[in-house]
Write a protein that holds these residues in place. Structure first.
Motif, PDB file in Angstrom:
ATOM      1  N   ALA A  77      35.257  13.823  10.724  1.00 15.33           N
ATOM      2  CA  ALA A  77      35.916  14.571  11.792  1.00 15.33           C
ATOM      3  C   ALA A  77      36.463  15.854  11.182  1.00 15.33           C
ATOM      4  CB  ALA A  77      37.039  13.750  12.416  1.00 15.33           C
ATOM      5  N   ILE A  78      35.905  16.994  11.605  1.00 10.78           N
ATOM      6  CA  ILE A  78      36.296  18.242  10.957  1.00 10.78           C
ATOM      7  C   ILE A  78      37.691  18.676  11.404  1.00 10.78           C
ATOM      8  CG2 ILE A  78      33.909  19.025  10.732  1.00 10.78           C
ATOM      9  CD1 ILE A  78      34.418  20.919  13.092  1.00 10.78           C
ATOM     10  N   GLY A  79      38.326  19.411  10.515  1.00  8.54           N
ATOM     11  CA  GLY A  79      39.607  20.012  10.836  1.00  8.54           C
ATOM     12  C   GLY A  79      39.397  21.431  11.329  1.00  8.54           C
ATOM     13  N   PRO A  80      40.468  22.203  11.506  1.00 10.30           N
ATOM     14  CA  PRO A  80      40.339  23.582  11.966  1.00 10.30           C
ATOM     15  C   PRO A  80      39.685  24.467  10.900  1.00 10.30           C
ATOM     16  CG  PRO A  80      42.594  23.111  11.338  1.00 10.30           C
ATOM     17  CD  PRO A  80      41.859  21.811  11.298  1.00 10.30           C
ATOM     18  N   VAL A  81      39.193  25.626  11.335  1.00  9.33           N
ATOM     19  CA  VAL A  81      38.595  26.583  10.401  1.00  9.33           C
ATOM     20  C   VAL A  81      39.695  27.131   9.484  1.00  9.33           C
ATOM     21  CG1 VAL A  81      37.394  28.791  10.177  1.00  9.33           C
ATOM     22  CG2 VAL A  81      36.756  27.204  12.009  1.00  9.33           C
TER      23      VAL A  81
END
Length: 213
Positions: free
Chosen positions: A138-142
């Motif tokens: 699950a990716i986090g923010p840029v």
């Protein structure tokens, strides 16, 4: 007396003979329609018997409208009185937007202007999130971006530090935090060609300043 009588007889026979041998003319309609069979009168050229309401009249065939009648049709006794619905306005071709609406000039739609639509740029973050999810991450923010030119045009690499996923071990380091990088063409939002870094995942190892700073 015999001579006189004979002359009269010959003259009478000659008269009767002329009557009997004279040609007799006959109208073809009389032959086809014998006495006692009524015939409807004919209509003028271009007209025919049409049922208008409960009566028949000599009239031209009822007109048609491609998009239905706006008014009528009503037979005036000499012609049909009516008006047709106008066709619907045209639509702009796919991939274009209407910048000027058409107007009806009484015979056709005119004045419509269509311009190519601006391309819909795909969202980089949602695409990157879907790709990382295939790896259970699950990716986090840029957290950072890098721009460069690819063979498909100007592109941007988006880094998502602190993304959460499966457990990893790298030497003395381990954890469940990942860095995800996805690169997309700026003009379209499509991934860059495969010869470039489309997608990269690496364990998110905290940086340690060797100088202790």
């Amino acid at each position: 007396m015999k001579r006189i009588g004979t002359g009269i007889s010959l003259a009478l026979m000659a008269t009767l003979s002329g009557v009997l041998t004279a040609p007799v003319t006959a109208n073809a309609e009389w032959v086809q329609n014998p006495i006692g069979v009524p015939r409807a009168p004919g209509c003028d050229p271009g007209y025919s018997w049409q049922k208008l309401g409960v009566r028949y009249q000599c009239a031209t065939p009822q007109p048609n409208c491609a998009y239905g009648f706006a008014i009528g049709p009503v037979w005036t006794g000499t012609a049909w009185s009516y008006s047709c619905n106008i066709p619907p306005p045209p639509a702009c071709p796919s991939g274009t937007n209407q910048t000027a609406a058409p107007s009806w000039n009484g015979a056709a739609w005119v004045g419509q202007t269509c311009q190519p639509a601006n391309p819909q740029i795909k969202d980089p973050q949602s695409q990157c999130a879907a790709r990382a999810l295939q790896d259970g991450i699950a990716i986090g923010p840029v957290t950072r971006q890098y721009k460069y030119n690819s063979s498909a045009g100007a592109a941007t690499s988006y880094y998502h530090d602190g993304s959460q996923g499966p457990y990893w071990e790298a030497g003395a380091e381990s954890g469940t935090t990942w860095t995800i990088m996805c690169t997309y063409v700026n003009a379209t939002g499509d991934p860059v060609p495969e010869s470039y870094w489309q997608y990269l995942r690496t364990p998110d190892i905290p940086y340690v300043d060797p100088g202790g700073g």
